[in-house]
Design an enzyme around this catalytic site. Structure first.
Site, mmCIF file in Angstrom:
data_model
loop_
_atom_site.group_PDB
_atom_site.id
_atom_site.type_symbol
_atom_site.label_atom_id
_atom_site.label_comp_id
_atom_site.label_asym_id
_atom_site.label_seq_id
_atom_site.Cartn_x
_atom_site.Cartn_y
_atom_site.Cartn_z
ATOM 1 N N LYS A 180 0.802 -1.236 0.000
ATOM 2 C CA LYS A 180 0.000 0.000 0.000
ATOM 3 C C LYS A 180 0.830 1.279 0.000
ATOM 4 C CE LYS A 180 -3.487 -0.911 -0.531
ATOM 5 N NZ LYS A 180 -3.898 -1.532 -1.837
ATOM 6 N N THR A 181 1.982 1.224 -0.612
ATOM 7 C CA THR A 181 2.795 2.445 -0.694
ATOM 8 C C THR A 181 2.971 2.892 -2.134
ATOM 9 O OG1 THR A 181 4.782 1.077 -0.738
ATOM 10 C CG2 THR A 181 4.132 1.980 1.410
ATOM 11 N N GLY A 182 2.318 2.197 -3.079
ATOM 12 C CA GLY A 182 2.464 2.548 -4.488
ATOM 13 C C GLY A 182 3.332 1.549 -5.237
ATOM 14 N N SER A 234 -4.886 2.852 4.202
ATOM 15 C CA SER A 234 -5.061 2.286 2.868
ATOM 16 C C SER A 234 -5.256 0.759 2.960
ATOM 17 C CB SER A 234 -3.841 2.616 2.000
ATOM 18 O OG SER A 234 -3.908 1.919 0.786
ATOM 19 N N GLY A 257 -5.537 3.278 -5.977
ATOM 20 C CA GLY A 257 -6.005 4.651 -6.011
ATOM 21 C C GLY A 257 -7.507 4.675 -5.813
ATOM 22 N N ARG A 258 -7.942 3.986 -4.783
ATOM 23 C CA ARG A 258 -9.380 3.901 -4.486
ATOM 24 C C ARG A 258 -9.876 5.242 -3.951
ATOM 25 N NH1 ARG A 258 -7.764 -1.181 -2.126
ATOM 26 N NH2 ARG A 258 -8.601 -2.870 -3.401
ATOM 27 N N TYR A 262 -12.123 6.757 -1.085
ATOM 28 C CA TYR A 262 -12.755 6.478 0.214
ATOM 29 C C TYR A 262 -12.649 7.736 1.061
ATOM 30 C CZ TYR A 262 -7.807 5.048 0.689
ATOM 31 O OH TYR A 262 -6.437 4.978 0.611
HETATM 32 P P1 A3P Z 1 -5.007 3.637 -2.268
HETATM 33 O O1 A3P Z 1 -5.703 2.759 -3.212
HETATM 34 O O2 A3P Z 1 -5.346 3.392 -0.864
HETATM 35 O O3 A3P Z 1 -5.084 5.109 -2.623
HETATM 36 P P2 A3P Z 1 0.126 -0.786 -3.626
HETATM 37 O O4 A3P Z 1 0.215 -0.850 -5.092
HETATM 38 O O5 A3P Z 1 1.498 -0.913 -2.979
HETATM 39 O O6 A3P Z 1 -0.879 -1.708 -3.053
HETATM 40 O O7 A3P Z 1 -0.292 0.656 -3.216
HETATM 41 C C1 A3P Z 1 -1.556 1.143 -3.574
HETATM 42 C C2 A3P Z 1 -1.468 2.627 -3.390
HETATM 43 O O8 A3P Z 1 -0.632 3.175 -4.385
HETATM 44 C C3 A3P Z 1 -2.767 3.332 -3.598
HETATM 45 O O9 A3P Z 1 -3.445 3.320 -2.364
HETATM 46 C C4 A3P Z 1 -2.310 4.718 -4.015
HETATM 47 O O10 A3P Z 1 -2.423 5.655 -2.998
HETATM 48 C C5 A3P Z 1 -0.853 4.556 -4.378
HETATM 49 N N1 A3P Z 1 -0.500 5.070 -5.697
HETATM 50 C C6 A3P Z 1 0.660 5.742 -5.942
HETATM 51 N N2 A3P Z 1 0.723 6.063 -7.240
HETATM 52 C C7 A3P Z 1 -0.393 5.600 -7.852
HETATM 53 C C8 A3P Z 1 -0.855 5.624 -9.180
HETATM 54 N N3 A3P Z 1 -0.164 6.248 -10.130
HETATM 55 N N4 A3P Z 1 -2.046 5.047 -9.437
HETATM 56 C C9 A3P Z 1 -2.722 4.430 -8.453
HETATM 57 N N5 A3P Z 1 -2.328 4.385 -7.162
HETATM 58 C C10 A3P Z 1 -1.158 4.928 -6.852
#
Ligand code: A3P
Length: 890
Positions: free
Chosen positions: A620-622, A720, A847-848, A850
């Site tokens: 959950k860090t991107g 997240s 990129g949900r 909420y």
């Molecule tokens: P959220 O969905 O809570 O916003 P991971 O891929 O490690 O599971 O991390 C998911 C998180 O990546 C997403 O959390 C979002 O905040 C972040 N993120 C960073 N860059 C993004 C991008 N370009 N598109 C979608 N999510 C991104």
């Protein structure tokens, strides 16, 4: 009359001659017939004189008996106030004795810590001796007695108090630099003579230290080593552990210098002495020499056992299994004859007197049966006729290395051939055991071999000398893979080509040295289970294997109380893994970092497939965004999605690791033929970051891999994760508010506690980073600021590209566009089309949308992560790394 008599004499002389001729002719015929019938010795075999020498165990006569033999109490209770660990105080890591001490401790797998400290070094310090009110060391070993005696008073008092409080013992080796006569050992009612040569050595039973070494058995003659120290004392605290005389020549030299030593050869001295503690409450054992004399290695183990009150103690059982790797494979001229087979059987019968239930364990490759000379084919027949006298196991039919087969089907086919051969000759095969030619396929693992073994023979046990590496032999270990127990194997200095003693590398003395107290003897002494690898050729020719094993086993029986035993492989493997339960899980290494491993690795497998870098998380860090963007690079390939693990491979953190390296490699695309050497392969598994196991496992397989982790605000990350679980219909996440989850107490129900742990634990960044930095150099790690990745990914990707030194440097500004609807940067669909602004964003799970985090939770998380974030900030500054923007404000 005279002529008549003369005639008669001539006649009878002729007759006698004729008779003698006839008799000789008949005898020759009978002899020839008898020789042709005689089966038991190979007519051409003339044992070299060296091999006729038989080991004779010295009798116990002539040794002054002072008490019961080997009285070291088997039932002694352990010392539960200390950890079972040895502290080794060395003057330098490079001294011979210091290295030998560590060698022994590693060989018997006793936990130990080495502390290097030198004479005259004021900073000499002991490591912390206690932890949570428990002693950390059961025995302290000083490489030099002088080192112990010269400890400064503060350290000495500390150590003495520790030894008294925790009943820990001290072992020290006297190695004075100068020749001393009747010199007092500082602070002790003990005197020494030094720099002596000794003879007629025996371990006494007075002290009760001896356990494995037999007491009252004299090593007659000069004892190895020329710089012995002997101990003299009248104080009742001292009890001799061993006795010896000063050798005559040495004593004569000494006597010429001073009359006081004229009587030396007649006096029995003490080269190893026990201080029972009656003097100052501490038990110590002083050695008057190091390990040049083999017997001291055994005695050292007995001393560790005695002083640790049994904490450092192996059982007296020593299991050995002697595999004859392949009894039919060998070129004509060096194969077994009938006589060799008979000699094997006779030796085996004799060995049963020393080793309970001893049998040679014969491996066979049916294709090579009857491939020798006429005489050698009779040897093959003799083996088959006497098949019930041996144990048997299967090799491959044509002795083909497993990794060279083209498919699983081909391996199975080959094994079925060997099985049919065994059935044809009614060979009583132990189907639970098999060995692979040249160890190929066992380690590095060729999964098809394991599958074929199970399908054809129902194999449960195998053995190899290759895990983790051939050298050093003392580090060889076992593991379990695909339900098959892999035992470590030992070598006995006999290889396929060492078949004549006059060609033995280093000469017969080297072999004898290994047998009589050296390498081979120690292998059996140190390893509670030894599976030996030998070859058919070692049983023919000079029959070196028969000589070697009979001699070493007699020697062990003579000098030690070890109970030699053998068992069929399955029983042995079960016993081995009971002894070493920690060994069941393997650690995979890179076959390309070991020449021998590479040679037995399939050409179809390539180390180039292994990742050059890994995105390790945390979740959950991107991580998906970074993975997706990097995979767009023409010089970078990512792992393939799998039906089992989807986008991530998830190999190093959990049980997928046990599926093996072949499984892992299957997740990577074939290396492009025309790719430049700069082509990079990577995978990302976000769970690696906070996994206890992943750092060590990755370091073992990919020691030079580059690692990328993304650090985002841990509070944001936690929230997240909670939202992620809700959207995956996790009942707990749906039933509890975020605040309730992160605020759950230790008494909460298990699923709630689990969810709390998954929300919070990965965000304790500093502690996880430290674990990675224990096994990787910081230069191998790149840290991405999660906030930058989200808000300005081009910057983040530029620094990643720089870290990876990837070519070309891609301009991500041309490839990514901010998508206002998504709220994130997304890849442009057709970047080459200048007019295209359409993007293909990450899936709906990334990129949900909420609601924002509530204030109460935010405050709770701020305080929860306060210490950890501070530690992270300090760590990054210490490492010279940039502190992420979110951390500067947190
Ligand atoms: P959220 O969905 O809570 O916003 P991971 O891929 O490690 O599971 O991390 C998911 C998180 O990546 C997403 O959390 C979002 O905040 C972040 N993120 C960073 N860059 C993004 C991008 N370009 N598109 C979608 N999510 C991104």
């Amino acid at each position: 009359m005279t002529s008549w008599r003369h005639q008669l004499r001539r006649l009878s002389l002729t007759r006698v001659l004729l008779l003698a001729l006839c008799f000789s002719a008949i005898s020759l015929v009978v002899l020839a017939y008898w020789v042709s019938l005689k089966p038991s010795t190979s007519p051409s075999y003339v044992p070299p004189t060296r091999l006729i020498h038989e080991f004779v165990c010295p009798s116990d006569d002539g040794v002054h008996h002072v008490g019961p033999t080997n009285s070291h109490d088997e039932e002694t209770l352990g010392n539960d106030r200390t950890e079972p660990r040895v502290l080794v105080m060395l003057e330098s890591p490079y001294t011979r004795l210091g290295q030998a001490i560590v060698f022994i401790l590693e060989s018997v797998r006793y936990k130990h810590r080495v502390q290097v400290t030198s004479l005259g070094n004021d900073r000499r310090v002991l490591p912390p001796l206690t932890h949570a009110e428990k002693g950390r060391f059961a025995v302290i070993v000083f490489e030099r007695l002088e080192l112990y005696l010269s400890l400064d008073s503060w350290n000495r008092q500390l150590l003495d108090k520790y030894c008294k409080d925790f009943s820990a013992g001290i072992i020290a080796f006297a190695q004075p630099d100068e020749k001393l006569l009747n010199a007092q050992v500082k602070d002790f009612p003990l005197f020494i003579h030094s720099k002596l040569s000794l003879q007629d050595y025996y371990v006494s039973s007075e002290s009760s230290v001896a356990r494995v070494i037999r007491t009252q058995k004299a090593y007659v003659g000069n004892v190895p080593g020329s710089s012995w120290t002997v101990f003299i004392s009248n104080h009742s605290t001292y009890v001799p552990v061993s006795h010896a005389r000063i050798s005559y020549t040495a004593a004569q030299d000494a006597a010429s210098a001073t009359d006081s030593t004229a009587e030396m050869p007649n006096i029995i001295y003490t080269p190893v002495i026990l201080d029972t503690g009656a003097f100052d409450g501490i038990q110590r054992i002083f050695f008057g020499s190091g390990f040049e004399f083999w017997l001291h290695r055994v005695l050292f183990l007995d001393c560790l056992s005695f002083l640790s009150h049994g904490q450092h103690r192996q059982t007296l059982d020593r299991y050995i299994l002697v595999d004859v790797d392949d009894v039919f494979v060998g070129r004509t001229g060096v194969r077994l004859t009938e006589g060799d087979v008979m000699a094997m059987i006779e030796t085996q019968d004799r060995l049963q007197n020393y080793v309970d239930g001893f049998r040679f364990n014969l491996g066979f490759s049916g294709k090579y049966f009857h491939r020798g000379s006429l005489k050698e084919n009779k040897g093959d027949d003799a083996l088959i006729e006497n098949r019930d006298k041996f144990w048997w196991f299967g090799h491959s039919y044509a002795h083909t290395k497993a990794h060279q087969f083209t498919s699983l089907h081909a391996i199975i086919d080959d094994m079925l051939h060997n099985q049919a051969f065994a059935q044809l000759h009614d060979i009583p095969v132990n189907t639970s055991y098999a060995v692979a030619p040249h160890h190929a396929g066992v380690y590095p693992v060729h999964s098809d071999l394991y599958k074929a073994w199970q399908q054809v023979w129902d194999v449960k046990v195998t053995s190899t000398e290759e895990y983790p590496h051939l050298k050093p032999a003392r580090h060889r270990r076992g593991f379990v893979h695909h339900g098959i127990m892999v035992m470590p194997r030992q070598t006995c200095l006999l290889f396929t080509h060492t078949i004549f003693i006059n060609k033995f590398p280093g000469g017969s003395q080297r072999l004898d040295h290994a047998i009589y107290g050296g390498e081979l003897f120690q292998t059996i002494l140190f390893n509670q289970v030894s599976v030996f690898m030998t070859h058919m050729t070692n049983y023919g020719n000079d029959r070196l294997a028969l000589y070697t094993f009979e001699s070493v086993l007699k020697f062990i029986n003579c000098w030690t109380t070890l109970q030699l035993k053998t068992r069929p492989p399955l029983q042995l493997a079960n016993y081995y893994f009971q002894l070493y339960p920690d060994e069941t899980e393997p650690i995979w290494h890179n076959p390309c970092n070991d020449r021998r491993h590479l040679d037995i690795w399939s050409e179809k497998k390539s180390c180039d497939k292994l990742p050059n870098f890994i995105v390790i998380g945390p979740q959950k860090t991107g991580t998906t965004a970074l993975y997706t963007f990097l995979a767009m690079h023409p010089s970078i390939s990512s792992s393939r999605a799998s039906a089992m693990t989807f986008e991530e491979v998830q190999f190093f953190g959990g049980d997928n690791y046990l599926l093996g390296l072949d499984w892992y490699l299957d997740h990577f695309p074939p290396v492009p033929q025309d790719s430049s050497s700069h082509h990079l392969v990577f995978e990302k598994s976000a769970g690696y970051f906070d996994s206890e196991l992943a750092p060590g496992r990755i370091a073992a397989l990919l020691p030079r891999v580059k690692l990328i982790c993304i650090l985002d605000d841990p509070a944001r990350r936690a929230y997240s994760w909670y939202q992620h679980m809700r959207s995956h219909d996790d009942l707990t996440a749906l039933s509890y508010s975020f605040f309730d989850v992160i605020n759950a107490s230790s008494h909460a129900e298990k699923p709630l506690k689990n969810l709390r742990r998954h929300c919070l634990n990965p965000g304790l960044y500093a502690q996880h980073l430290e674990r990675w930095l224990n096994v990787f150099d910081i230069s191998q790690m790149h840290i991405v600021d999660g906030e930058t990745l989200r808000t300005d990914p081009v910057i983040a990707l530029n620094s990643v590209q720089k870290f990876l030194a990837v070519d070309p440097l891609l301009d991500y500004a041309q490839l990514l566009r901010f998508n206002p609807r998504k709220g994130f940067y997304c890849p442009i669909r057709h970047p080459n089309n200048n007019n295209s602004s359409s993007t293909k964003c990450l899936g709906s799970g990334k990129g949900r949308s909420y609601p924002p985090i509530d204030d109460k939770s935010e405050a709770l998380l701020k305080s929860f992560y306060h210490k950890s974030n501070l530690a992270l900030s300090q760590l990054l500054q210490k490492l010279g790394r940039e502190v992420p923007t979110w951390l500067q404000t947190s």
